[in-house]
Design an enzyme around this catalytic site. Sequence first.
Site, PDB file in Angstrom:
ATOM      1  N   ASP A 227      46.201  27.498  50.372  1.00 45.20           N
ATOM      2  CA  ASP A 227      47.092  28.673  50.902  1.00 45.20           C
ATOM      3  C   ASP A 227      48.536  27.866  51.431  1.00 45.20           C
ATOM      4  O   ASP A 227      48.043  26.482  51.999  1.00 45.20           O
ATOM      5  CB  ASP A 227      46.558  29.586  51.864  1.00 45.20           C
ATOM      6  CG  ASP A 227      45.634  30.426  51.153  1.00 45.20           C
ATOM      7  OD1 ASP A 227      45.934  30.674  49.832  1.00 45.20           O
ATOM      8  OD2 ASP A 227      45.066  31.454  51.768  1.00 45.20           O
TER       9      ASP A 227
ATOM     10  N   LYS B 224      51.422  32.547  48.206  1.00 43.21           N
ATOM     11  CA  LYS B 224      52.373  33.390  47.727  1.00 43.21           C
ATOM     12  C   LYS B 224      52.890  33.797  48.744  1.00 43.21           C
ATOM     13  O   LYS B 224      53.344  35.161  48.828  1.00 43.21           O
ATOM     14  CB  LYS B 224      51.409  34.646  46.969  1.00 43.21           C
ATOM     15  CG  LYS B 224      50.530  33.953  46.007  1.00 43.21           C
ATOM     16  CD  LYS B 224      49.891  35.312  45.338  1.00 43.21           C
ATOM     17  CE  LYS B 224      48.785  35.917  46.247  1.00 43.21           C
ATOM     18  NZ  LYS B 224      47.699  34.980  47.063  1.00 43.21           N
TER      19      LYS B 224
ATOM     20  N   MET C 282      49.635  38.862  60.648  1.00 42.56           N
ATOM     21  CA  MET C 282      50.360  39.468  60.023  1.00 42.56           C
ATOM     22  C   MET C 282      51.449  40.728  60.510  1.00 42.56           C
ATOM     23  O   MET C 282      51.805  41.575  59.744  1.00 42.56           O
ATOM     24  CB  MET C 282      50.094  39.692  58.493  1.00 42.56           C
ATOM     25  CG  MET C 282      49.510  38.549  57.669  1.00 42.56           C
ATOM     26  SD  MET C 282      48.778  38.989  56.237  1.00 42.56           S
ATOM     27  CE  MET C 282      47.135  39.572  56.676  1.00 42.56           C
TER      28      MET C 282
HETATM   29  C1  LIG Z   1      46.817  36.139  55.353  1.00 35.08           C
HETATM   30  S1  LIG Z   1      46.346  35.855  57.218  1.00 35.08           S
HETATM   31  C2  LIG Z   1      44.940  34.792  57.274  1.00 35.08           C
HETATM   32  C3  LIG Z   1      44.073  34.830  58.473  1.00 35.08           C
HETATM   33  C4  LIG Z   1      43.344  33.576  58.386  1.00 35.08           C
HETATM   34  N1  LIG Z   1      42.215  33.950  57.469  1.00 35.08           N
HETATM   35  C5  LIG Z   1      42.549  33.571  59.833  1.00 35.08           C
HETATM   36  O1  LIG Z   1      41.360  34.090  59.697  1.00 35.08           O
HETATM   37  O2  LIG Z   1      43.193  33.308  60.803  1.00 35.08           O
HETATM   38  C6  LIG Z   1      47.733  35.082  57.907  1.00 35.08           C
HETATM   39  C7  LIG Z   1      47.981  35.609  59.345  1.00 35.08           C
HETATM   40  O3  LIG Z   1      47.092  34.996  60.240  1.00 35.08           O
HETATM   41  C8  LIG Z   1      47.699  34.525  61.268  1.00 35.08           C
HETATM   42  N2  LIG Z   1      47.672  33.281  61.514  1.00 35.08           N
HETATM   43  C9  LIG Z   1      47.057  32.283  60.622  1.00 35.08           C
HETATM   44  N3  LIG Z   1      47.281  30.986  61.245  1.00 35.08           N
HETATM   45  C10 LIG Z   1      48.051  31.088  62.346  1.00 35.08           C
HETATM   46  C11 LIG Z   1      48.252  30.276  63.644  1.00 35.08           C
HETATM   47  N4  LIG Z   1      48.295  29.056  63.633  1.00 35.08           N
HETATM   48  N5  LIG Z   1      49.000  30.733  64.679  1.00 35.08           N
HETATM   49  C12 LIG Z   1      49.383  32.127  64.477  1.00 35.08           C
HETATM   50  N6  LIG Z   1      48.998  32.818  63.874  1.00 35.08           N
HETATM   51  C13 LIG Z   1      48.345  32.488  62.909  1.00 35.08           C
HETATM   52  C14 LIG Z   1      49.120  35.189  61.308  1.00 35.08           C
HETATM   53  O4  LIG Z   1      49.098  36.670  61.792  1.00 35.08           O
HETATM   54  C15 LIG Z   1      49.342  35.154  59.846  1.00 35.08           C
HETATM   55  O5  LIG Z   1      50.228  36.019  59.401  1.00 35.08           O
END
Ligand SMILES: C[S@@+](CC[C@H](N)C(=O)[O-])C[C@H]1O[C@@H](n2cnc3c(N)ncnc32)[C@H](O)[C@@H]1O
Length: 272
Positions: free
Chosen positions: A43, A65, A180
Amino acid sequence: MKRTASQAEKGVVYLIGAGPGDPELLTVKAARLLATADVILHDDLVPEAVIAQCNPHALVTSVGKRCGRKRITQEGIHELMVDSAQRNLSVVRLKSGDPMVFGRAGEELQALRAAGIRFAVVPGITAAFGAAAALGVSLTDRRAASKLIFVTGHHAVTKEQELPVWTGALPEDATLAVYMPGRDYSSLRADLVRNGVAADMPCVAISRAATPEQQVAATTLQHLCEVDPGPAPVLLLIGRAMEHVQAREQAVLQMLEAEPVALPAAENRVQE
Ligand SMILES: C[S@@+](CC[C@H](N)C(=O)[O-])C[C@H]1O[C@@H](n2cnc3c(N)ncnc32)[C@H](O)[C@@H]1O
């Protein structure tokens, strides 16, 4: 399938959690599989520092995406996984955080099952846990929170109608982790206010948690819409357990206003 495999097996798809961004937060199993897989489909949110851990001979493809920039459809990702496994290659499907949290793992596993492809899931550190560690705050500090709720600001179910991020009463002793959350917090704020959440409820926006670019903005529900959350990805943490972060960030701001000093990079900060 062997549970302790350290080498990626041919013909198998591994759904792997990359964690929040620091390569040292990969599990040992994830690191071993990344170093030996033939094909890596990752991703957009997986940073370069993690991609650098991949087998140098692997075919590495970004299948992200993000923000409507549709490069590949979800079905296209399924096809890539299935085709690669059917060609007897070992395949890693690499997702940020934990693959089973807001990551379309349900659809991808369904496609693999339908095609009769063997798979394994390797968990990762989800953003909320990476953020809690980086902030030095317990999401379930028992003096303030006994419930932890994960929600998403982005719904796949309907595009026509905007669904509320939160409906119903929010328990006073809950920490809400909003994945998100987008850039405009006005409807989230309105949902929470409508459901009786107090104006002084602490809110923390953490951008790029557990990476060298990490930024933290602490505020209250009343002022949530004024906050600059920093660059994506951003996670919002809401609840009384965040009071400590709010107080600390305010103290740091006051200190910096009095005497500007260079702070060490977020990942090197030792917490007291
Ligand atoms: C599609 S979701 C995926 C979540 C992922 N599977 C997880 O367990 O963290 C993407 C969202 O995860 C959060 N996110 C992922 N990595 C992050 C990070 N390093 N810092 C802050 N938010 C993060 C944000 O809210 C982002 O919009």
